[in-house]
Design an enzyme around this catalytic site. Structure first.
Site, PDB file in Angstrom:
ATOM      1  N   ASP A   1       7.336  15.154 -15.103  1.00 18.04           N
ATOM      2  CA  ASP A   1       7.579  13.463 -14.837  1.00 18.04           C
ATOM      3  C   ASP A   1       8.651  13.041 -15.804  1.00 18.04           C
ATOM      4  OD1 ASP A   1       5.254  11.678 -13.004  1.00 18.04           O
ATOM      5  OD2 ASP A   1       6.676  10.852 -14.517  1.00 18.04           O
TER       6      ASP A   1
ATOM      7  N   THR B   1       7.439   7.287  -2.812  1.00 16.27           N
ATOM      8  CA  THR B   1       8.450   6.357  -2.097  1.00 16.27           C
ATOM      9  C   THR B   1       7.882   5.080  -1.783  1.00 16.27           C
ATOM     10  OG1 THR B   1       7.497   7.641  -0.060  1.00 16.27           O
ATOM     11  CG2 THR B   1       9.503   8.299  -1.073  1.00 16.27           C
TER      12      THR B   1
ATOM     13  N   PHE C   1      -0.914  15.585   3.601  1.00 14.28           N
ATOM     14  CA  PHE C   1      -1.664  14.782   4.556  1.00 14.28           C
ATOM     15  C   PHE C   1      -2.956  14.648   3.625  1.00 14.28           C
ATOM     16  CE2 PHE C   1       0.808  17.604   7.653  1.00 14.28           C
ATOM     17  CZ  PHE C   1       1.650  16.854   8.423  1.00 14.28           C
TER      18      PHE C   1
ATOM     19  N   ARG D   1      -6.031  13.075   1.748  1.00 14.26           N
ATOM     20  CA  ARG D   1      -6.627  11.915   1.701  1.00 14.26           C
ATOM     21  C   ARG D   1      -7.072  11.581   0.433  1.00 14.26           C
ATOM     22  NH1 ARG D   1     -11.220  13.385   5.418  1.00 14.26           N
ATOM     23  NH2 ARG D   1     -10.948  15.195   4.396  1.00 14.26           N
ATOM     24  N   GLU D   2      -7.001  10.355  -0.178  1.00 16.65           N
ATOM     25  CA  GLU D   2      -7.737  10.084  -1.403  1.00 16.65           C
ATOM     26  C   GLU D   2      -9.175  10.390  -1.284  1.00 16.65           C
ATOM     27  OE1 GLU D   2      -6.097   6.641  -3.476  1.00 16.65           O
ATOM     28  OE2 GLU D   2      -4.237   6.965  -2.743  1.00 16.65           O
TER      29      GLU D   2
ATOM     30  N   GLY E   1      -6.140  -0.154   3.843  1.00 15.71           N
ATOM     31  CA  GLY E   1      -5.386  -0.427   2.713  1.00 15.71           C
ATOM     32  C   GLY E   1      -4.945   0.824   2.118  1.00 15.71           C
TER      33      GLY E   1
ATOM     34  N   CYS F   1      -0.978   4.534   1.301  1.00 15.10           N
ATOM     35  CA  CYS F   1       0.121   5.143   2.158  1.00 15.10           C
ATOM     36  C   CYS F   1       0.128   4.247   3.628  1.00 15.10           C
ATOM     37  CB  CYS F   1      -0.746   6.805   2.550  1.00 15.10           C
ATOM     38  SG  CYS F   1      -0.437   7.675   1.365  1.00 15.10           S
TER      39      CYS F   1
ATOM     40  N   LYS G   1       2.263   1.055   3.768  1.00 16.10           N
ATOM     41  CA  LYS G   1       3.683   0.959   3.573  1.00 16.10           C
ATOM     42  C   LYS G   1       4.390   1.988   4.729  1.00 16.10           C
ATOM     43  CE  LYS G   1       4.288   4.908   0.318  1.00 16.10           C
ATOM     44  NZ  LYS G   1       4.817   6.016   1.138  1.00 16.10           N
TER      45      LYS G   1
HETATM   46  C1  UDX Z   1      -4.077   8.253   4.670  1.00 15.70           C
HETATM   47  C2  UDX Z   1      -4.119   9.425   5.488  1.00 15.70           C
HETATM   48  O1  UDX Z   1      -5.279   9.703   6.020  1.00 15.70           O
HETATM   49  C3  UDX Z   1      -3.624  10.821   4.911  1.00 15.70           C
HETATM   50  O2  UDX Z   1      -3.752  11.936   5.651  1.00 15.70           O
HETATM   51  C4  UDX Z   1      -2.282  10.554   4.241  1.00 15.70           C
HETATM   52  O3  UDX Z   1      -1.939  11.702   3.710  1.00 15.70           O
HETATM   53  C5  UDX Z   1      -2.438   9.318   3.391  1.00 15.70           C
HETATM   54  O4  UDX Z   1      -2.969   8.175   3.632  1.00 15.70           O
HETATM   55  P1  UDX Z   1      -5.747   7.495   2.368  1.00 15.70           P
HETATM   56  O5  UDX Z   1      -4.796   6.477   2.237  1.00 15.70           O
HETATM   57  O6  UDX Z   1      -6.505   8.275   1.336  1.00 15.70           O
HETATM   58  O7  UDX Z   1      -4.992   8.856   3.520  1.00 15.70           O
HETATM   59  O8  UDX Z   1      -6.873   7.003   3.307  1.00 15.70           O
HETATM   60  P2  UDX Z   1      -7.707   7.199   4.807  1.00 15.70           P
HETATM   61  O9  UDX Z   1      -8.939   7.755   4.415  1.00 15.70           O
HETATM   62  O10 UDX Z   1      -6.801   7.417   5.896  1.00 15.70           O
HETATM   63  O11 UDX Z   1      -8.039   5.536   4.818  1.00 15.70           O
HETATM   64  C6  UDX Z   1      -7.121   4.361   4.867  1.00 15.70           C
HETATM   65  C7  UDX Z   1      -7.843   3.078   5.188  1.00 15.70           C
HETATM   66  O12 UDX Z   1      -8.276   2.879   6.330  1.00 15.70           O
HETATM   67  C8  UDX Z   1      -8.853   2.748   4.120  1.00 15.70           C
HETATM   68  O13 UDX Z   1      -8.955   1.618   3.800  1.00 15.70           O
HETATM   69  C9  UDX Z   1     -10.244   3.337   5.134  1.00 15.70           C
HETATM   70  O14 UDX Z   1     -11.286   2.061   4.594  1.00 15.70           O
HETATM   71  C10 UDX Z   1      -9.780   2.435   6.458  1.00 15.70           C
HETATM   72  N1  UDX Z   1     -10.348   2.806   7.441  1.00 15.70           N
HETATM   73  C11 UDX Z   1     -10.405   4.400   7.808  1.00 15.70           C
HETATM   74  C12 UDX Z   1     -11.066   1.992   8.290  1.00 15.70           C
HETATM   75  O15 UDX Z   1     -10.935   0.905   8.170  1.00 15.70           O
HETATM   76  N2  UDX Z   1     -11.612   2.627   9.683  1.00 15.70           N
HETATM   77  C13 UDX Z   1     -11.739   3.778   9.819  1.00 15.70           C
HETATM   78  O16 UDX Z   1     -12.304   4.252  10.904  1.00 15.70           O
HETATM   79  C14 UDX Z   1     -11.120   4.712   8.920  1.00 15.70           C
END
Ligand code: UDX
Length: 440
Positions: A31, A87, A154, A156-157, A262, A265, A268
């Site tokens: 980093d 990014t 891909f 997910r957090e 929110g 990812c 944006k």
């Molecule tokens: C996302 C993608 O899922 C992942 O594949 C990519 O690599 C990065 O972006 P992440 O940001 O970790 O992952 O969150 P995710 O689990 O997708 O949830 C995103 C948002 O959607 C959260 O705020 C969640 O609360 C909301 N959400 C999710 C809903 O409001 N309803 C749903 O049914 C599912």
């Protein structure tokens, strides 16, 4: 065992580095921020992610994972370089800010004196990989022995470790069989488990990521638009989602209506995709993404207006507890968090807001010192006239509402995630309101 490097130690980079090291690869992570590297070298994960701390500690102890700020050391020690820098959204437009990606390639290229594969994992506008490939060829001393591959991530957090070790699919954009072979070796453990492995070109690999995230965001805004329709028509969005979800062409996942999406990812990525599509002359086809974003924003406004209704039309001086600050459970990430955005809007309307979250409060205090936080649920709800549930932590689902009765000043809860059990709350004497289904 592959000698690999990870460039950028944010969410993606730290997870990738620790997971790859746990699979037996020799990993060096770089980093440009010496403080980050010092803290990671001491074994500290700078954010909350299940299983990651244990994995990092073990990877460092095994000797499989080291850290550096020096590009020459990185280039010397690895043959496959994973580009994992951020990014973010540009300051002055919706497009992705490519400065970290460009900076990393510019810094790395002059040190590539032997055959190497640079593997892009960052989420980038389509066309980036082709540009970086020629930049590397021109600027690396090893010239055409340096190849570029694109391998979108891909994860997910909250599930980052599991998603990295056991991904749904592996997608690679490559121009040579030898690069596919190198990546097959890196991902041998997942491939042996039967993970689908898709080899394609650069542009397709880049677009797979953009398509996946915009589809997920669209699914959420779709169900949220129907949640409004359910409210208007007296229908139930959860039952509707369950019913359409049985159709395997639709599927039930990502159809939870509520306060919307929110995080670092989805918000944006849909903007960046729309910006890139517009550059490519496809503004009209991708206009729907603006609506996906707008519907998502309206969810936050809806929760605020619902609170206002309960308060009798004005929020000034009303004591409100916001349950949740992270953008999703099992994370302390508050980037573009619906919960925090609602909390701040309630504050702007004059409400006395107290925010609770099981994990994310240290981050809230650091980034938003003006937000009033309470570490214990008891402290958070004491004196509250309205509770607003915005991040679906298990802890909130398990609340016994009767146990709050003596603490609160009003028995009113808005469930912005449609997850709390209606009868449990009503039987304890509460008024409960959902986004898209009948409450009390
Ligand atoms: C996302 C993608 O899922 C992942 O594949 C990519 O690599 C990065 O972006 P992440 O940001 O970790 O992952 O969150 P995710 O689990 O997708 O949830 C995103 C948002 O959607 C959260 O705020 C969640 O609360 C909301 N959400 C999710 C809903 O409001 N309803 C749903 O049914 C599912």
């Amino acid at each position: 065992m592959t000698k690999l490097s990870v460039i950028g130690t944010g969410y993606l980079g730290v997870t990738h580095a620790a997971c790859m090291a746990s699979l037996g690869h020799s990993v060096i992570a770089l980093d440009v921020d010496p403080e980050k590297i010092a803290s990671l070298s001491a074994g500290v994960v700078p954010f909350h992610e299940p299983e990651l701390q244990e994995l990092l500690t073990a990877a460092i102890a095994s000797g499989n994972l080291t850290f550096t700020t020096d590009w020459a050391t990185l280039a010397e020690q690895a043959d496959v370089h994973f580009l994992c820098v951020g990014t973010p959204k540009s300051k002055d437009s919706d497009a992705a800010d490519m400065s970290q990606v460009n900076g990393a390639i510019t810094a790395l290229a002059p040190h590539l004196t032997k055959a190497a594969v640079v593997v892009g994992k960052s989420t980038v506008p389509v066309g980036t990989a082709a540009r970086l490939a020629s930049q590397l060829k021109e600027n690396a001393p090893a010239g055409s022995q340096v190849h570029l591959a694109w391998n979108p991530e891909f994860l997910r957090e909250g599930f980052a470790v599991q998603d990295t070790l056991h991904p749904d699919r592996i997608v690679i954009g490559v121009t040579a069989d030898s690069d596919e072979q190198a990546l097959r070796e890196v991902y041998a453990a997942s491939i042996d488990e039967g993970t689908p492995f898709i080899r394609t070109d650069y542009a397709t690999a880049e677009l797979v990521k953009a398509a996946a995230n915009s589809f997920l965001a669209t699914k959420i805004s779709f169900i949220n638009a129907f949640a409004d329709l359910c409210d208007a028509a007296g229908a139930d969005i959860t039952q509707l989602a369950d019913a359409i979800g049985h159709d395997t062409r639709i599927g039930r996942r990502f159809l939870n209506a509520g306060v919307g999406f929110g995080g670092g990812c989805l918000p944006k990525d849909i903007r960046a995709l729309q910006a890139r599509a517009t550059e490519l002359g496809l503004a009209e086809q991708f206009e729907f993404l603006a609506n996906v974003g707008r519907i998502n924003q309206m969810r936050r406004e809806l929760v605020v207006s619902r609170a206002k209704d309960f308060a009798g039309g004005a929020l000034a001086g009303v004591r409100i507890t916001v349950l949740g600050a992270a953008f999703k459970p099992d994370s302390d990430d508050i980037r573009d968090s619906p919960a925090l955005s609602v909390a701040k809007e309630l504050m702007a309307e004059g409400a006395q807001v107290v925010v609770h979250d099981p994990i994310a409060l240290p981050v809230v205090r650091r980034v938003h010192p003006e937000v009033n936080c309470a570490d214990s649920l008891t402290e958070a709800v004491t004196g509250a006239q309205i509770l607003v549930h915005l991040t679906e932590w298990n802890q909130y689902r398990e609340i016994d509402p009767a146990s709050l009765n003596a603490l609160v000043a009003g028995r009113v809860i808005i469930d912005g995630r449609n997850m709390l059990d209606r009868d449990t709350w009503i039987n304890a004497g509460w008024a409960i309101s959902y986004l898209g289904k009948p409450g009390s």
